[in-house]
Write an enzyme that holds these catalytic residues in place. Structure first.
Site, PDB file in Angstrom:
ATOM      1  N   CYS A   1      -1.980   9.269   3.114  1.00 28.80           N
ATOM      2  CA  CYS A   1      -1.621   8.746   1.789  1.00 28.80           C
ATOM      3  C   CYS A   1      -2.716   8.982   0.761  1.00 28.80           C
ATOM      4  CB  CYS A   1      -1.268   7.260   1.867  1.00 28.80           C
ATOM      5  SG  CYS A   1      -2.624   6.224   2.468  1.00 28.80           S
TER       6      CYS A   1
ATOM      7  N   GLU B   1       0.867  -1.174   0.000  1.00 29.54           N
ATOM      8  CA  GLU B   1       0.000   0.000   0.000  1.00 29.54           C
ATOM      9  C   GLU B   1       0.901   1.220   0.000  1.00 29.54           C
ATOM     10  OE1 GLU B   1      -2.993  -0.081  -0.564  1.00 29.54           O
ATOM     11  OE2 GLU B   1      -3.522  -2.159  -0.157  1.00 29.54           O
TER      12      GLU B   1
END
Length: 482
Positions: free
Chosen positions: A259, A225
């Site tokens: 993020c 990720e």
């Protein structure tokens, strides 16, 4: 299960990693298929850990940040993690059931096909500093629901938190099921070099490449990720004021250190001043004191210096910088950084070359949405896409002609906490998924099982010596499939 290639004399692996991995591996081999009741108990233990210690967790994260909004920790970390755990507990029995698959009834009469979800074994989880609870308990939810054991390595910027978690975790789950470890002193590469049955990493693309290379030596499968430059697109039919309100929230939550934060935004040409004015008004209302408890500090001095250097670089290259905290004096000793909107940005500016990860928002203008699509597609595929649009045809156009890990329409970041949706990147923004059923499946071997029926047509008609009758049967089978 074959024994892992794990030489006991490998001095590059800390002894505590050796001991924990070996203990978890042995415990898994003794009980390789935990029952629904056992897995449910594990998930409830994770929930109790968070509920019982939420104040201490918030304090530890605040210490690590040097000033982290308590509300943002409780909402973005504790509540979001508990919500995911609750959803998994509700759906676990369904996820664990064998899954029927089709079988040709003529060729395999009475046979059946199934997929049986089985635990993989020992899972490694590498966690970044920005959401250290949500980004550890999210993958842990899937890993323990799937019946695995887990070792978690926290960031070197989460020292107070990992000390707390390592101390309290054994009160809820034994160390042969869950253990937390600190980073530092080269421990990161050593951790990712362990022969895990699965390795889950959240962090930068640069570190992700190194993690994947270390895992490849053991043929350990990985989920990465990562991040990237996630754009927002304000369509001509969408109210600028509403878009400004929602984009600003995403850009200032955790001081933009997310993020899936909006990294840059497109607005219709001519509306940029209206967008800026709304953001200024909103910021003054939401954060009357940037040094107060609601605005979060930049995590460390290196990150603070990187962000201020990026602003200086943009200014030197002709950008127009607009300070949303005008009239306030951010405390540099607390690493409070005033949010900025940046206009007249160009591709060579540092702000447009890499993920910003801070409260800085470049705003670009457009005349035609094809320009926006072309600009997005000229870059690496982002982790998220944020179209602000009412018109259904425009929404379909933007989603169909771009690629991203996920999408939130008319808002930002909230797709991440929809627990029945998978979350993950694509290309440079990551690989693999977690959350919900896809998270459960990530940490399973979906084992295919074929069970022969009352007669085997293959064994009856397809054995040598191959006769003219055998050939006729085969020709008939081919004809039936054409």
């Amino acid at each position: 299960m074959n024994a892992p290639e794990f030489p006991s004399n490998d001095l590059s692996i800390p002894a505590e990693f050796h001991a924990c991995f070996s203990g978890q591996r042995a415990a898994f081999l003794k009980a390789p298929d935990p029952s629904h009741a056992e897995r449910l108990s594990d998930l409830k233990a994770l929930s109790r850990l968070l509920k019982d210690n939420q104040a201490a967790i918030a304090k530890a994260i605040d210490t690590d940040y040097g000033g982290r909004s308590e509300f943002e920790t409780l909402f973005g970390e504790i509540f979001a993690s508990l919500d995911g755990l609750r959803d998994a507990q509700k759906r676990l029995a369904r996820w664990m059931r064998p899954r029927r698959r089709g079988v040709d009834p003529l060729l395999y009469p009475g046979a059946r096909n199934r997929l049986i979800p089985q635990p993989l074994g020992v899972v490694g989880v590498i966690v970044p500093w920005n959401y250290p609870i949500f980004l550890s308990f999210g993958p842990l939810t899937g890993a323990l629901a799937a019946g695995n054991r887990a070792m978690v390595k926290m960031s070197e910027n989460s020292r107070a938190l990992v000390e707390l978690l390592a101390g309290i975790s054994p009160k809820y789950l034994p160390e042969d099921k869950l253990a937390f470890f600190a980073d530092g002193g080269g421990r990161g590469p050593a951790f990712s070099s362990l022969p895990f049955d699965y390795l889950f990493f959240t962090g930068s693309g640069t570190t992700g490449r190194a993690v994947m290379a270390n895992a490849a030596r053991n043929l350990t499968p990985v989920t990465l990720e990562l991040g990237g430059k996630s754009p927002a697109i304000v369509a001509p039919d969408y109210p600028i004021a509403t878009a400004a309100e929602r984009i600003l929230w995403a850009k200032t939550f955790n001081a933009g250190q997310t993020c899936v934060a909006v990294d840059y935004a497109f607005v219709p040409r001519g509306s940029e001043d209206e967008f800026v004015n709304h953001c200024r008004t909103l910021f003054a209302k939401r954060y009357p004191d940037i040094n107060g408890p609601d605005f979060t500090s930049i995590i460390d001095q290196r990150s603070y210096d990187r962000l201020t250097a990026a602003l200086d670089d943009a200014r030197a290259k002709g950008a127009r910088l607009l300070n949303l905290a005008e009239g306030q004096t951010p405390d540099k000793s607390k690493r409070r950084l005033a949010p900025h909107i940046v206009l007249n940005v160009t591709p060579e500016m540092e702000l447009m070359r890499r993920e910003i990860f801070g409260p800085i928002l470049p705003v670009l203008t457009y005349s035609d949405l094809q320009e926006v699509v072309d600009a997005i597609n000229s870059r690496d595929r982002p982790l998220a896409l944020y179209p602000f649009v009412h018109n259904a045809a425009t929404r379909r156009f933007l989603i169909a002609n771009t690629r991203s890990g996920g999408v939130s329409v008319n808002d930002a970041m909230l797709h991440v906490v929809q627990h029945d949706l998978p979350f993950g990147g694509v290309g440079p923004s990551g690989m693999g998924h977690y959350h919900g059923r896809e998270g459960f499946d990530t940490f399973c071997k979906l084992r295919p099982v074929f069970e022969e029926g009352w007669i085997s047509a293959v064994q009856t008609f397809m054995q040598p010596p191959y006769t003219r009758f055998s050939r006729r049967i085969l020709d008939l089978m081919v004809w039936m499939k054409s």
